[in-house]
Scaffold this active site. Structure first.
Site, PDB file in Angstrom:
ATOM      1  N   GLU A 276      57.876  41.445  30.522  1.00 46.38           N
ATOM      2  CA  GLU A 276      56.705  40.616  30.870  1.00 46.38           C
ATOM      3  C   GLU A 276      55.410  41.299  30.444  1.00 46.38           C
ATOM      4  O   GLU A 276      54.521  41.551  31.258  1.00 46.38           O
ATOM      5  CB  GLU A 276      56.674  40.378  32.391  1.00 46.38           C
ATOM      6  CG  GLU A 276      57.913  39.729  32.961  1.00 46.38           C
ATOM      7  CD  GLU A 276      57.947  39.751  34.503  1.00 46.38           C
ATOM      8  OE1 GLU A 276      57.013  40.298  35.123  1.00 46.38           O
ATOM      9  OE2 GLU A 276      58.914  39.239  35.074  1.00 46.38           O
ATOM     10  N   TYR A 319      37.238  48.588  38.531  1.00 44.11           N
ATOM     11  CA  TYR A 319      38.142  49.747  38.409  1.00 44.11           C
ATOM     12  C   TYR A 319      37.457  50.958  37.794  1.00 44.11           C
ATOM     13  O   TYR A 319      38.139  51.919  37.427  1.00 44.11           O
ATOM     14  CB  TYR A 319      39.336  49.420  37.506  1.00 44.11           C
ATOM     15  CG  TYR A 319      40.004  48.096  37.728  1.00 44.11           C
ATOM     16  CD1 TYR A 319      40.694  47.832  38.912  1.00 44.11           C
ATOM     17  CD2 TYR A 319      39.992  47.120  36.746  1.00 44.11           C
ATOM     18  CE1 TYR A 319      41.335  46.612  39.093  1.00 44.11           C
ATOM     19  CE2 TYR A 319      40.631  45.902  36.926  1.00 44.11           C
ATOM     20  CZ  TYR A 319      41.296  45.661  38.109  1.00 44.11           C
ATOM     21  OH  TYR A 319      41.923  44.456  38.277  1.00 44.11           O
ATOM     22  N   CYS A 346      22.508  40.551  39.829  1.00 42.70           N
ATOM     23  CA  CYS A 346      21.797  41.316  40.861  1.00 42.70           C
ATOM     24  C   CYS A 346      22.739  42.166  41.701  1.00 42.70           C
ATOM     25  O   CYS A 346      22.954  41.881  42.886  1.00 42.70           O
ATOM     26  CB  CYS A 346      21.011  40.354  41.736  1.00 42.70           C
ATOM     27  SG  CYS A 346      19.910  39.368  40.748  1.00 42.70           S
ATOM     28  N   GLU A 347      23.360  43.130  41.094  1.00 42.81           N
ATOM     29  CA  GLU A 347      24.250  44.073  41.774  1.00 42.81           C
ATOM     30  C   GLU A 347      24.132  45.404  41.043  1.00 42.81           C
ATOM     31  O   GLU A 347      24.151  45.417  39.803  1.00 42.81           O
ATOM     32  CB  GLU A 347      25.726  43.644  41.636  1.00 42.81           C
ATOM     33  CG  GLU A 347      26.071  42.302  42.186  1.00 42.81           C
ATOM     34  CD  GLU A 347      26.561  42.342  43.628  1.00 42.81           C
ATOM     35  OE1 GLU A 347      26.840  43.448  44.143  1.00 42.81           O
ATOM     36  OE2 GLU A 347      26.659  41.265  44.219  1.00 42.81           O
ATOM     37  N   TYR A 374      42.690  40.643  30.813  1.00 40.81           N
ATOM     38  CA  TYR A 374      42.009  40.706  32.105  1.00 40.81           C
ATOM     39  C   TYR A 374      40.490  40.713  31.928  1.00 40.81           C
ATOM     40  O   TYR A 374      39.773  41.355  32.674  1.00 40.81           O
ATOM     41  CB  TYR A 374      42.504  41.917  32.920  1.00 40.81           C
ATOM     42  CG  TYR A 374      44.015  41.958  33.039  1.00 40.81           C
ATOM     43  CD1 TYR A 374      44.671  41.005  33.811  1.00 40.81           C
ATOM     44  CD2 TYR A 374      44.787  42.908  32.368  1.00 40.81           C
ATOM     45  CE1 TYR A 374      46.058  41.000  33.903  1.00 40.81           C
ATOM     46  CE2 TYR A 374      46.168  42.916  32.460  1.00 40.81           C
ATOM     47  CZ  TYR A 374      46.805  41.960  33.223  1.00 40.81           C
ATOM     48  OH  TYR A 374      48.174  41.956  33.315  1.00 40.81           O
TER      49      TYR A 374
HETATM   50  N1  LLP Z   1      54.547  41.087  35.488  1.00 46.32           N
HETATM   51  C1  LLP Z   1      54.039  41.106  36.728  1.00 46.32           C
HETATM   52  C2  LLP Z   1      54.882  40.709  37.840  1.00 46.32           C
HETATM   53  C3  LLP Z   1      52.720  41.538  36.927  1.00 46.32           C
HETATM   54  O1  LLP Z   1      52.221  41.578  38.166  1.00 46.32           O
HETATM   55  C4  LLP Z   1      51.915  41.917  35.815  1.00 46.32           C
HETATM   56  C5  LLP Z   1      50.519  42.344  35.991  1.00 46.32           C
HETATM   57  C6  LLP Z   1      52.492  41.842  34.523  1.00 46.32           C
HETATM   58  C7  LLP Z   1      53.815  41.440  34.399  1.00 46.32           C
HETATM   59  C8  LLP Z   1      51.739  42.220  33.282  1.00 46.32           C
HETATM   60  O2  LLP Z   1      51.422  43.574  33.289  1.00 46.32           O
HETATM   61  P1  LLP Z   1      50.729  44.262  32.005  1.00 46.32           P
HETATM   62  O3  LLP Z   1      51.736  44.279  30.876  1.00 46.32           O
HETATM   63  O4  LLP Z   1      49.560  43.455  31.643  1.00 46.32           O
HETATM   64  O5  LLP Z   1      50.389  45.612  32.464  1.00 46.32           O
HETATM   65  N2  LLP Z   1      43.548  43.202  36.450  1.00 46.32           N
HETATM   66  C9  LLP Z   1      44.121  44.499  36.179  1.00 46.32           C
HETATM   67  C10 LLP Z   1      45.600  44.399  35.836  1.00 46.32           C
HETATM   68  C11 LLP Z   1      46.423  43.707  36.890  1.00 46.32           C
HETATM   69  C12 LLP Z   1      47.872  43.587  36.507  1.00 46.32           C
HETATM   70  C13 LLP Z   1      48.583  42.680  37.427  1.00 46.32           C
HETATM   71  N3  LLP Z   1      49.961  42.460  37.120  1.00 46.32           N
HETATM   72  C14 LLP Z   1      43.314  45.150  35.072  1.00 46.32           C
HETATM   73  O6  LLP Z   1      42.333  44.574  34.617  1.00 46.32           O
HETATM   74  O7  LLP Z   1      43.622  46.275  34.651  1.00 46.32           O
END
Ligand code: LLP
Length: 418
Positions: A276, A319, A346-347, A374
């Site tokens: 995924e 983050y 405004c932050e 993201y």
């Molecule tokens: N599968 C599941 C169940 C997940 O919760 C996620 C991401 C992915 C796959 C995809 O993961 P990736 O390959 O993108 O690492 N907003 C945060 C990242 C949150 C990730 C949430 N879950 C950021 O901007 O770094």
């Protein structure tokens, strides 16, 4: 995943593929997100080709970037999808994606979402708790259907990433505790409206060390063997996403290394492998293009105030994430200075980058790199700021894949009292 750079300088123009960013800004305005079709394509194809000897399915994590044009591109390349809401399912369908190659993750699936997913014949529900399993069994029974499931187990490994995006530790809300998984599988196998298909885990995001993936698979396989003793055999193993990308100086995991780490543990086993990936397919294929409005000296800090803000790209504020910022047209003779790149919101937390050495003047364009994942999806309308346009570059052509919002769009659902 590909580490090819998104931007290159051609005859003094900073370009995405063959198109100068200055042309994109002139045509569509700023701020805007800009993606490269070639890099998206390459990132997907590289992932899909990483396990030539195995039956694999790459289910792109829609949450990373859910623009229909991106989903449609991946669907045409053969991708499946990982969704976490009914809304994402509708996007997959609208983009021509195949629900039968779609897995449904997330800790809070509502009954209506389950019904819709069953009607669309999705590949699998990644079930995250016992009450969710029981609810799904009821929903499926009422529809006279069998719901295909995988149980998301929490392998309790430390992915060594930012605490907000680590998901496989036992202190996280995700998945079922490793020690309880076997009992839940037994329960699932006794439910006539449930069909056990696989097992899954997702340990976190932006992971740059391959070892936690190996550790997680070890734990999952241990469980798979115990389940076999209980007479429960599985068709697939879904290892989630999580492969990190280079934002600054990280050394991302090579796909060959990832594949070798997993293959070493899968000798003699013939499960379909599901992945995924989100960030690794889109993160470095997109940037946020913004224009400098003002240069301001405040005390001993120098600020470049740009037209993009935390509402457009929240990762730095949320983050303290690092995104490289490059000047689109550095002029000869300009002297560089250290700037905080901040937005108009405004932050105090409204910054895109801090303490960067740049040669900029008011009116210049800046590209905030590695913003394909993201970025747009986490944008908001805070301060009644319309969300940016999104542009896909294909060679010398550009396509508007999301129009800039208008202010009217933002209050279209609001009403004053009679
Ligand atoms: N599968 C599941 C169940 C997940 O919760 C996620 C991401 C992915 C796959 C995809 O993961 P990736 O390959 O993108 O690492 N907003 C945060 C990242 C949150 C990730 C949430 N879950 C950021 O901007 O770094």
């Amino acid at each position: 995943m590909s580490n090819a750079p998104l931007v290159q300088t051609r005859e003094n123009d900073l370009c995405v593929e063959d198109l100068p960013l200055a042309r994109i800004a002139a045509e569509y305005g700023t701020p805007c997100y800009v993606y490269s079709k070639a890099l998206l394509t390459r990132a997907y194809n590289d992932f899909a080709a990483a396990f030539p000897e195995r039956n694999t399915l790459v289910c792109y994590a829609v949450k990373a970037n859910s623009n229909l044009a991106i989903l449609n591109l991946f669907a045409k390349l053969g991708a499946g999808f990982d969704i976490v809401s009914e809304g994402e399912l509708q996007r997959v369908v609208a983009a021509g994606g195949d629900p039968r190659k779609t897995v449904f993750s997330g800790v809070g699936k509502r009954a209506a979402e389950m019904r819709s997913a069953l009607e669309h014949d999705i590949l699998c529900f990644n079930v995250e708790s016992e009450p969710e399993l029981l609810r799904l069994a009821d929903v499926a029974r009422d529809m006279r259907r069998r719901a295909p499931v995988s149980i998301r187990v929490n392998p309790d490994v430390d992915p060594k990433t930012h605490p907000y995006i680590a998901t496989g530790l036992k202190t996280n809300k995700f998945g079922v505790a490793f020690a309880e998984a076997r009992t839940i599988y037994q329960m699932a196998s006794a439910l006539p409206s449930i069909e056990i298909l696989g097992i899954d885990c997702h340990i976190g995001s932006q992971i740059t060390d391959v070892a936690p993936f190996g550790d997680a698979l070890d734990k999952v396989l241990e469980l798979v063997d115990e389940l076999a003793k209980d007479g429960i055999s599985l068709h697939h193993i879904d290892l989630g996403g999580g492969i990190g990308i280079r934002y600054k100086d990280e050394a991302p995991i090579a796909l060959s290394e990832y594949a070798a780490t997993l293959n070493a543990r899968l000798v003699g086993r013939n499960y379909q492998m599901i992945f995924e990936p989100g960030r690794s397919l889109v993160g470095n294929a997109g940037l946020l293009l913004t224009r400098v409005e003002y240069i301001k000296q405040g005390g001993d800090r120098r600020f470049a105030i740009v037209d993009a803000a935390m509402n457009d790209l929240i990762r730095p504020a949320l983050y303290e994430a690092y995104h490289e910022v490059v000047s689109v047209a550095p002029r000869a003779g300009q002297t560089a200075a250290v700037y905080d790149i901040v937005g108009p919101v405004c932050e105090s937390g409204d910054f895109l980058a801090r303490q960067r050495l740049l040669a900029v003047e008011s009116g210049d364009l800046l590209a905030v790199l590695s913003a394909g994942a993201y970025g747009s999806v986490m944008s908001s309308n805070y301060n009644t700021r319309p969300r940016p346009a999104e542009i896909m570059v294909d060679g010398r052509s550009s396509h508007l894949i999301r129009a800039r919002e208008s202010v009217r769009d933002l209050y279209a659902h609001e009403k004053t009292l009679p």
